[in-house]
Design a protein around this motif. Sequence first.
Motif, PDB file in Angstrom:
ATOM      1  N   MET A 103       6.691  97.509   0.963  1.00 40.65           N
ATOM      2  CA  MET A 103       6.108  97.063  -0.311  1.00 40.65           C
ATOM      3  C   MET A 103       4.592  97.242  -0.302  1.00 40.65           C
ATOM      4  O   MET A 103       3.970  97.312   0.755  1.00 40.65           O
ATOM      5  N   THR A 104       3.998  97.260  -1.480  1.00 38.02           N
ATOM      6  CA  THR A 104       2.544  97.197  -1.605  1.00 38.02           C
ATOM      7  C   THR A 104       2.187  95.738  -1.932  1.00 38.02           C
ATOM      8  O   THR A 104       3.062  94.981  -2.371  1.00 38.02           O
ATOM      9  N   PRO A 105       0.925  95.347  -1.736  1.00 40.55           N
ATOM     10  CA  PRO A 105       0.554  93.958  -2.076  1.00 40.55           C
ATOM     11  C   PRO A 105       0.887  93.605  -3.518  1.00 40.55           C
ATOM     12  O   PRO A 105       1.350  92.495  -3.808  1.00 40.55           O
ATOM     13  N   GLU A 134      -8.175  94.413  -4.008  1.00 37.13           N
ATOM     14  CA  GLU A 134      -7.902  95.284  -5.171  1.00 37.13           C
ATOM     15  C   GLU A 134      -7.755  96.743  -4.755  1.00 37.13           C
ATOM     16  O   GLU A 134      -6.876  97.446  -5.226  1.00 37.13           O
ATOM     17  N   GLU A 135      -8.624  97.156  -3.827  1.00 36.82           N
ATOM     18  CA  GLU A 135      -8.635  98.581  -3.465  1.00 36.82           C
ATOM     19  C   GLU A 135      -7.394  99.013  -2.688  1.00 36.82           C
ATOM     20  O   GLU A 135      -7.048 100.189  -2.678  1.00 36.82           O
ATOM     21  N   VAL A 136      -6.764  98.062  -2.008  1.00 35.50           N
ATOM     22  CA  VAL A 136      -5.586  98.433  -1.209  1.00 35.50           C
ATOM     23  C   VAL A 136      -4.298  97.941  -1.874  1.00 35.50           C
ATOM     24  O   VAL A 136      -3.239  97.953  -1.250  1.00 35.50           O
ATOM     25  N   LEU A 162      -5.671  87.027  -8.019  1.00 36.38           N
ATOM     26  CA  LEU A 162      -5.513  86.794  -6.584  1.00 36.38           C
ATOM     27  C   LEU A 162      -5.998  87.973  -5.750  1.00 36.38           C
ATOM     28  O   LEU A 162      -6.615  87.782  -4.696  1.00 36.38           O
ATOM     29  N   LEU A 163      -5.716  89.186  -6.230  1.00 37.69           N
ATOM     30  CA  LEU A 163      -6.170  90.360  -5.470  1.00 37.69           C
ATOM     31  C   LEU A 163      -7.691  90.387  -5.403  1.00 37.69           C
ATOM     32  O   LEU A 163      -8.273  90.789  -4.388  1.00 37.69           O
ATOM     33  N   ALA A 164      -8.328  89.930  -6.480  1.00 39.73           N
ATOM     34  CA  ALA A 164      -9.793  89.851  -6.469  1.00 39.73           C
ATOM     35  C   ALA A 164     -10.244  88.756  -5.508  1.00 39.73           C
ATOM     36  O   ALA A 164     -11.180  88.950  -4.724  1.00 39.73           O
ATOM     37  N   LEU A 165      -9.559  87.631  -5.532  1.00 38.31           N
ATOM     38  CA  LEU A 165      -9.927  86.494  -4.682  1.00 38.31           C
ATOM     39  C   LEU A 165      -9.862  86.849  -3.196  1.00 38.31           C
ATOM     40  O   LEU A 165     -10.743  86.482  -2.424  1.00 38.31           O
TER      41      LEU A 165
END
Lengths: 311, 254
Positions: free
Chosen positions: A91-93, A125-127, A118-121
């Motif tokens: 899976m990806t995040p 985001e980049e991955v 959450l990805l920003a927190l």
Amino acid sequence: MSSVHVVALKKYYGAVHALDGLNLDVEAGTIFGFLGPNGAGKTTTLRILTGLAHPNSGKAQVAGIDVLKDGGNLARHIGHLPEEPAFYPWMTPREFLDYLGRLYGLSSSERTARIKELLALVRMEEVSRRRIAGFSRGMRQRLGVAAAILHHPEVLFLDEPASALDPAGRKEVLDLIGNLRGQCTVIMSTHILADVERVCDEIGIIDKGRMLVQSPRQELLEHYAVPAFEVEADDAAALARWAEELRRLPWVAAVAARNGAFRITVRDVQAAKRELLRLAVRSELSLNRFEEVRPSLEDVFLQLVGMENVA
Amino acid sequence: MNFFTVFRKEMQEQWRTYRFLIVAAVLAAFGLASPLLAKFTPEMLKAIPDVPPELLAAIPAPTLTDAIAQYVKNMSQFGIILALLVTMGVVVQEKERGTAAFFLTRPVSRETFLLAKFAALVVTFLASLVLAAAGCWYYTWVLFATPLAWGPFLALNGLMLAVFLVYMALALLASTLARTNGIAAGLAFVALVLIGGIGALPSIGNYFPGRLFSWGTTLMLGGNATAWPAFWISLGIIGVTLLVACLIFRRQEI
């Protein structure tokens, strides 16, 4: 109001008493440091409180839910980050968080917004579209934190959340935890005292399956304060002579060399405050440092688990 | 509702970890190869130098029956082995890897966790068997110039799927009981030996899942003999095994 309420919890693995009548009470909104040496029973407690293990006896309530009788309802109220969070490597995040969002019944728009937040927190985001298989331990831990708080849990259980991370990774994870203050109750198990000192409001020290002490951090430090002073001087020989002189005084309990300085443990703090500097001047010592020792959590911990001699 | 979310994830996993492709490729290959082997084995034997002419004369011309027998033989061996291999790790691997502990503290019941895995495997084997059957049917038609009768052929494949499900359910139970992959493999092997071994006994074998292969073959050859007891017992084994797996997993410490 208690978020976590545990009474006389016992858990045996054969002859091993992993928990031996544990009591625990954590107020809502607290960041609670669950401290203890390896094998003290921290992980077992968290496994029981998250429904992964069953106790032999005792009572456990989390967010008002009886863990032992109504465990099925528990999942929506708690977040959990195991010591080594495991993911599906394919899976990806983004997919992973989306899957969790579906499990928690979030709508499509809620999932999109929350995942972005959450990805920003956790700075992922980049991955977010890369497979988790290639992630470092730190990245996995950050993703684990995001997964644990996705649904705004009332109680968040973190098992050794920063133990295996490098200093930068530890700082990031501890900052994340610190930012949760006031949003939910956090129960953080660890054996790293510095982490607890840094983020926790309240501390419980467990050893051999029993709670030795539970108290707000500052109260604990004050209660177990060591009545001692540390002195450093340029002339080591003069300092040693002065130390000999001090040992004869009735209000001095002990004088010991420690890390290039002398630690003077006293029986009467006020007398020490009045006399020590005066005696140093009389002995013509050229002091580099003179300070009242601030007790560290390490001192308290070692004192409580009876490991002073080992240390 | 979460069953479908978990089932969807399981299907994605089957696809993204190539499990679906492997099962489909292996079963489809044996499905295609069965009529080919039936047709060309006598030809290959004839091509061997120095074979006595009497022996060559004794080799019968390949028939439709040989194609069916070859198909059933291949599926009864490799299909069952594949069912065990693919299923025996699905739960124990998650326990070993830690994903079970991570997801069982989410709103996923333990029954859902197990049954969604089983359902995804059923879909994988069903789709793969459809491919295998289609390949077998087409090549039989091309090579023997006679199409297999649809009804009995569907029944044969349905019965084969039921046998696969028996072994998949037993392997899922083994995977639930075990703490390591090795133990799960050992338990699955014991199940294979027990079901296969007892099923080979003359009288009691009529009530065991293996009997469904011979019932399917009989149907293909136009026979009327049935094996309903074996069918119901197979369904019973699937149901009871899944129930036991769920009950054990519900109380198991992860």
